[in-house]
Design a protein around this motif. Structure first.
Motif, PDB file in Angstrom:
ATOM      1  N   HIS A  18       0.812  -1.219   0.000  1.00 39.92           N
ATOM      2  CA  HIS A  18       0.000   0.000   0.000  1.00 39.92           C
ATOM      3  C   HIS A  18       0.848   1.273   0.000  1.00 39.92           C
ATOM      4  O   HIS A  18       0.308   2.368  -0.109  1.00 39.92           O
ATOM      5  CB  HIS A  18      -1.025  -0.020   1.145  1.00 39.92           C
ATOM      6  N   GLY A  19       2.183   1.096   0.124  1.00 43.14           N
ATOM      7  CA  GLY A  19       3.072   2.241  -0.078  1.00 43.14           C
ATOM      8  C   GLY A  19       3.721   2.811   1.170  1.00 43.14           C
ATOM      9  O   GLY A  19       4.085   3.986   1.202  1.00 43.14           O
ATOM     10  N   LYS A  20       3.931   1.965   2.179  1.00 51.21           N
ATOM     11  CA  LYS A  20       4.540   2.432   3.425  1.00 51.21           C
ATOM     12  C   LYS A  20       5.989   2.863   3.214  1.00 51.21           C
ATOM     13  O   LYS A  20       6.391   3.967   3.589  1.00 51.21           O
ATOM     14  CB  LYS A  20       4.483   1.327   4.494  1.00 51.21           C
ATOM     15  N   SER A  21       6.783   1.980   2.624  1.00 54.63           N
ATOM     16  CA  SER A  21       8.207   2.290   2.453  1.00 54.63           C
ATOM     17  C   SER A  21       8.383   3.466   1.503  1.00 54.63           C
ATOM     18  O   SER A  21       9.241   4.322   1.720  1.00 54.63           O
ATOM     19  CB  SER A  21       8.953   1.073   1.910  1.00 54.63           C
ATOM     20  N   THR A  53       9.580   1.873 -10.134  1.00 53.31           N
ATOM     21  CA  THR A  53       8.752   2.603  -9.153  1.00 53.31           C
ATOM     22  C   THR A  53       9.067   2.252  -7.701  1.00 53.31           C
ATOM     23  O   THR A  53       8.413   2.722  -6.792  1.00 53.31           O
ATOM     24  CB  THR A  53       7.211   2.437  -9.360  1.00 53.31           C
ATOM     25  N   PHE A  54      10.084   1.425  -7.484  1.00 52.11           N
ATOM     26  CA  PHE A  54      10.412   1.094  -6.100  1.00 52.11           C
ATOM     27  C   PHE A  54      11.550   1.951  -5.541  1.00 52.11           C
ATOM     28  O   PHE A  54      12.072   1.674  -4.476  1.00 52.11           O
ATOM     29  CB  PHE A  54      10.746  -0.400  -5.960  1.00 52.11           C
ATOM     30  N   ALA A  92       7.525  -0.678   8.840  1.00 53.62           N
ATOM     31  CA  ALA A  92       7.149  -2.072   9.117  1.00 53.62           C
ATOM     32  C   ALA A  92       6.753  -2.788   7.832  1.00 53.62           C
ATOM     33  O   ALA A  92       6.279  -2.167   6.894  1.00 53.62           O
ATOM     34  CB  ALA A  92       5.987  -2.110  10.104  1.00 53.62           C
ATOM     35  N   TYR A 189       4.246   8.358  -3.769  1.00 54.28           N
ATOM     36  CA  TYR A 189       5.157   8.225  -4.905  1.00 54.28           C
ATOM     37  C   TYR A 189       5.373   9.556  -5.603  1.00 54.28           C
ATOM     38  O   TYR A 189       6.495   9.926  -5.944  1.00 54.28           O
ATOM     39  CB  TYR A 189       4.606   7.174  -5.880  1.00 54.28           C
TER      40      TYR A 189
HETATM   41  N1  LIG Z   1       0.769   5.176  -8.089  1.00 58.81           N
HETATM   42  C1  LIG Z   1       1.293   5.099  -6.886  1.00 58.81           C
HETATM   43  N2  LIG Z   1       2.018   4.028  -6.562  1.00 58.81           N
HETATM   44  C2  LIG Z   1       2.547   3.984  -5.322  1.00 58.81           C
HETATM   45  C3  LIG Z   1       2.355   5.005  -4.383  1.00 58.81           C
HETATM   46  N3  LIG Z   1       3.003   4.673  -3.235  1.00 58.81           N
HETATM   47  C4  LIG Z   1       3.578   3.481  -3.478  1.00 58.81           C
HETATM   48  N4  LIG Z   1       3.308   3.056  -4.725  1.00 58.81           N
HETATM   49  C5  LIG Z   1       3.773   1.819  -5.362  1.00 58.81           C
HETATM   50  O1  LIG Z   1       3.307   0.679  -4.667  1.00 58.81           O
HETATM   51  C6  LIG Z   1       4.288  -0.350  -4.716  1.00 58.81           C
HETATM   52  C7  LIG Z   1       4.608  -0.802  -3.316  1.00 58.81           C
HETATM   53  O2  LIG Z   1       5.212   0.228  -2.578  1.00 58.81           O
HETATM   54  P1  LIG Z   1       5.971  -0.025  -1.220  1.00 58.81           P
HETATM   55  O3  LIG Z   1       6.353   1.299  -0.683  1.00 58.81           O
HETATM   56  O4  LIG Z   1       7.017  -1.031  -1.361  1.00 58.81           O
HETATM   57  O5  LIG Z   1       4.795  -0.625  -0.356  1.00 58.81           O
HETATM   58  P2  LIG Z   1       4.873  -1.137   1.142  1.00 58.81           P
HETATM   59  O6  LIG Z   1       3.592  -0.802   1.790  1.00 58.81           O
HETATM   60  O7  LIG Z   1       6.092  -0.631   1.798  1.00 58.81           O
HETATM   61  O8  LIG Z   1       4.970  -2.705   0.945  1.00 58.81           O
HETATM   62  P3  LIG Z   1       5.418  -3.790   2.052  1.00 58.81           P
HETATM   63  O9  LIG Z   1       6.432  -3.138   2.897  1.00 58.81           O
HETATM   64  O10 LIG Z   1       5.951  -4.951   1.333  1.00 58.81           O
HETATM   65  O11 LIG Z   1       4.183  -4.104   2.816  1.00 58.81           O
HETATM   66  C8  LIG Z   1       5.483   0.258  -5.454  1.00 58.81           C
HETATM   67  O12 LIG Z   1       5.407  -0.120  -6.787  1.00 58.81           O
HETATM   68  C9  LIG Z   1       5.268   1.733  -5.300  1.00 58.81           C
HETATM   69  O13 LIG Z   1       5.838   2.498  -6.347  1.00 58.81           O
HETATM   70  C10 LIG Z   1       1.584   6.124  -4.772  1.00 58.81           C
HETATM   71  O14 LIG Z   1       1.380   7.070  -4.030  1.00 58.81           O
HETATM   72  N5  LIG Z   1       1.062   6.113  -6.021  1.00 58.81           N
END
Ligand SMILES: Nc1nc2c(ncn2[C@@H]2O[C@H](COP(=O)(O)OP(=O)(O)OP(=O)(O)O)[C@@H](O)[C@H]2O)c(=O)[nH]1
Ligand SMILES: [Mg+2]
Lengths: 424, 418
Positions: A18-21, A53-54, A92, A189
């Protein structure tokens, strides 16, 4: 010398992907903690590895496996200062296999950002619920909800979609007991509403995420209680020695102190204390520190041990009595049941030895003595016997070390507090 | 032993009970005969063999032993007359004078048709009965290997039917994410990979050593753990090919200690339905779904409620824990008529509380057999559940080892236990 601003431990929680990191990376980047060329370097490398995108997530996701899969596995900590606060950001993992790591981080947090993706088909999901519940039961008092990926709604930056997800989240938080959370529509992002208002969402009049973080209250510092530092990890650093890391929950730690780690039962002298690479003359509740201890080898202690002063050591129990609430159990819980208990940073299989009675949730009076079993929704007093020695404290004495979550078969099944104990 | 039902489960249960009973018995001298007859053996050959033994035994010095052995052989020979061929799995005789109270003895005969074929002919005359060959038939045949692994920890074990056994738990010293963050250091990353490789090698060795010696018996091996580590571990050459070949599936599991093994078994039993443990879990699930309902649904449990429901022919499914106390011994005082029951055979002969007269044993009832009969008569499905799996333990501890799902509810007739 470390900052004089009040210190707050802030954790990002929420469902996988969902985009935490990414949000944490973005916050650090916009704050100048991460130079632009590093992000650019990550962007290229991630793209080459098929993980486009990561780039922002890579700031915190530093394991090879994390980067290859695009999934956070273990906690990562970074400091971050605003005008008002000195934050330790704890990122987390959201994946269900790593909830155990998320719990360790949550036990250290004073506040949480619950990240929920607003993308179509996402929204409030399984770990959104589980994490929110865990944050509440492990005593995280304040929460901000970041409704993320607003750039990817249909149409982009849709106010309607924001309100939908907000309503679901609001309902969830109310049932759990978080009263007045702030909801901020963002794109981690792209950077919308993270540190400054977004021109893409003129309909939103509330604070940016950063402003919402600064609106958190200063947590209390239980400095007059006995020292307790649950160990999160242990490093051995060449030229320095053994360095346990963890958050000071209660009391005060100073260089020169004589300390004991339990249940490991190892003693040593504190040589120095650091927080985010800066030396500290004194560590207080909330400080997330690494401290060098003479007389202890790396393998002597591990995650789950608790550090205290020799003259008031942490309590190791043979058994304890707890009040638990059964959150979500597929069958029933009866004496003999042995799930995993998460207490501070420890994770130990414990047997429910006896169900003493069930309680009426309305007034706490006894519903039934010695029931044969309990099930979802029940509140009960139970006797618990850990499989291995465990440090836990009565919630009436040191609440920070008296709360726990119970997990089994990949789910959080119950939560509770230690109300009485039998020392070992 | 005469099996009353053609049902595999109760046969097995009775077989087990018979063996337990046999191992408690002994003779005053070497006068207990155990005779194992394989299915392909001619009865006439057996009779010839026994005639030989008869004449040899006539030379036994002790008068009482001689008399008892000869009587036992005669008894077997006379019973063999009823067989033209041995039954499909062969036949086992346990015959002889067993020691009872004081220096009394009593003639004892047990004939068993075993659940699996007898492979070798055996005649033994000893002071106890020889049951080893039959006991081996009770050994669990459903063996699975278990591995849970991540970079911090791994556990190797077995699933023996419904029981999980830990072989070894190992912790790695692989450093985790550098706490304070900062710039990523390639050197640090390389050290992590070297340490991880060492750890995987060690886990591979533990698994190979545990599984290879029993590889033929092992039906399948399940590998689980959080995230992608298990896939990496599986793809690289940490496991020997024989072991790898048995790995049917990888499972996502959160923990890597003993709890992880439990989680792994749970996941595996959901996807592989022909496991004994899946069957038990499914049966218990049906009951638990009912018991969880606010009014207890169609579930009843405990001996009294179950008997009532059985008598009214309301039971659809009866679950009996293998681990419950099985025999009820009833004694009666010959003078005052007072009765006393024991759930275990008393170690000393009981006397009447009132007048001190030694009691008489008037009944020995096996609860499982008794309920089984009752249930079969009423057309209920009966299942005997082990007390090893989580569900089996729950049945035994929370529900007194007896649980049932009713066909319908008649509140006026059934005392609801909730
Ligand atoms: N379009 C869009 N994509 C996003 C956004 N934030 C994160 N993403 C995308 O979502 C994907 C997962 O992002 P992470 O930040 O790794 O998500 P996370 O919640 O940390 O994932 P875990 O730690 O594995 O639970 C990546 O491809 C990011 O680019 C956003 O605001 N908009
Ligand atoms: Mg992440």
């Amino acid at each position: 010398m470390a900052s004089q601003k009040p210190h707050l431990n802030l954790i990002t929680i929420g469902h996988v992907d969902h985009g935490k990191s990414t949000l944490v990376g973005r916050l650090l980047f916009e704050h100048g903690e991460i130079p632009a060329h590093i992000i650019e370097e990550y962007r290229k490398e991630a793209e080459q590895k098929g993980k486009a995108t990561f780039e922002f997530a890579w700031v915190m996701d530093r394991f090879k496996e994390e980067r290859e899969r695009g999934v956070t596995i273990d906690l990562a900590h970074r400091k971050f200062e605003t005008d008002k606060y000195y934050f330790t950001l704890i990122d987390a993992p959201g994946h269900r296999d790593f909830v155990k790591n998320m719990i360790t981080g949550t036990s250290q947090a004073d506040a949480a950002i619950l990240v929920i993706s607003a993308r179509e088909g996402e929204g409030v999901m399984e770990q959104t619920r589980e994490h929110a519940f865990l944050a509440r039961t492990l005593g995280v008092p304040q929460i901000v909800v970041a409704i993320n990926k607003m750039d990817a709604t249909e149409p982009p930056f849709s106010e309607k979609r924001f309100n939908e997800v907000k309503a679901d989240a609001e309902k969830l938080l109310k049932t759990i007991g978080y009263k007045d959370a702030t909801f901020v529509p963002i794109s981690g992002y792209k950077g919308d509403n993270v540190t400054k208002p977004s021109p893409n969402m003129p309909w939103y009049k509330g604070p940016s995420l950063l402003q919402a973080l600064d609106a958190f209250k200063v947590p209390e510092k239980p400095i007059n209680k006995p020292l307790r530092v649950p160990v999160e990890d242990v490093y051995s650093i060449t030229g320095i020695g053994t360095v346990p890391v963890g958050r000071v929950e209660t009391g005060v730690l100073k260089p020169g102190d004589k300390v004991i780690f339990l249940p490991a039962d190892k003693q040593g002298d504190v040589k120095s204390i650091e927080m985010h690479h800066e030396p500290l003359q004194q560590a207080e509740p909330g400080d997330n520190i690494g401290f060098n201890v003479r007389g202890i080898a790396k393998n002597d202690i591990k995650r789950g041990d608790v550090c205290g002063h020799l003259d008031s050591p942490p309590t190791v129990v043979r058994a304890f009595t707890a009040q638990i609430v059964v959150l979500n159990h597929p069958s029933v819980i009866a004496p003999g049941y042995k799930p995993v208990f998460h207490v501070h940073t420890a994770q130990v299989a414990c047997k429910i030895d006896e169900i003493v009675r069930t309680l009426n949730p309305k007034d706490g009076t006894t519903l039934k003595d010695k029931p044969d079993f309990i099930k979802t929704g029940d509140i009960a007093i139970v006797k618990v016997i850990p499989d291995k020695p465990l440090v836990i404290e009565k919630v009436s004495e040191i609440p920070q070390l008296g709360r726990f979550a119970v997990r089994d078969m990949g789910q959080t099944v119950a939560a509770g507090q230690c109300i009485d104990l039998e020392k070992r | 032993m005469y099996f009353m039902a053609d049902d595999e489960q109760i046969r097995r249960y009775e077989f087990k009970r018979a063996l337990e009973e046999l191992s408690k018995l002994h003779g005053r001298g070497t006068e207990l005969i155990s005779l194992y007859i394989p299915p392909e053996k001619q009865i006439s050959d057996v009779v010839a063999y026994l005639r030989d033994e008869y004449s040899t035994s006539s030379n036994i010095k002790s008068k009482s032993t001689r008399k008892n052995v000869l009587a036992a052989i005669e008894s077997i020979m006379s019973r063999l007359k009823y067989y033209r061929f041995p039954p499909p799995n062969g036949l086992v005789f346990f015959v002889g004078h067993i020691a009872t109270r004081g220096d009394q003895t009593e003639m004892y005969t047990k004939i068993i048709e075993p659940p699996e074929p007898i492979t070798t002919f055996m005649y033994k005359c000893d002071s106890e009965f020889h049951t080893e060959m039959l006991k081996a038939m009770l050994d669990e045949k459903e063996i699975y290997g278990l591995i849970v692994i991540d970079r911090k920890e791994a556990t190797v074990g077995f699933l023996n039917g419904t029981r999980i056994e830990v072989v070894e738990n190992v912790q790695s010293q692989v450093p985790s994410k550098h706490h304070q963050g900062g710039q990523s250091s390639r050197r640090f990353e390389r050290l992590i990979e070297i340490a991880a490789n060492e750890f995987f090698k060690k886990v591979g060795e533990i698994a190979n050593n545990a599984f290879i010696p029993r590889i033929k018996e092992i039906r399948a091996i399940f590998l689980g753990g959080p995230g992608a580590t298990k896939e990496y571990f599986f793809e690289k050459d940490y496991l020997r090919n024989e072991v790898k070949d048995k790995i049917k599936d990888l499972f996502d599991v959160g923990y890597t200690d003993e709890s992880g093994l439990r989680e792994l078994v749970e996941k595996a039993s959901e996807s592989i339905k022909d496991m004994k443990i899946s069957r038990e879990k499914d049966l218990m699930d049906r009951f638990l779904r009912e018991v969880k309902k606010p009014d207890g649904g169609l579930a009843v449990y405990g001996e009294k409620a179950i008997r009532d429901a059985l008598e009214q022919k309301m039971v659809d499914l009866l679950l009996i824990s293998e681990g419950i106390r099985r025999v009820k011994y009833t004694y009666k005082c010959p003078t005052c008529g007072e009765e006393k029951t024991f759930s275990e055979e008393p170690s000393e002969w009981p006397v009447c509380d009132k007048d001190g007269t030694p009691l008489e044993l008037i009944g020995e009832d096996d609860m499982i057999e008794d309920l089984y009969k009752l249930a079969k008569e009423s057309g209920a499905q009966v299942e005997i559940i082990s007390d090893q799996s989580d569900e089996g333990k729950l049945l035994k501890q929370a529900f007194g080892g007896l649980a049932a799902v009713l066909r319908f509810i008649r509140k006026d007739n059934v005392q609801n236990v909730m």
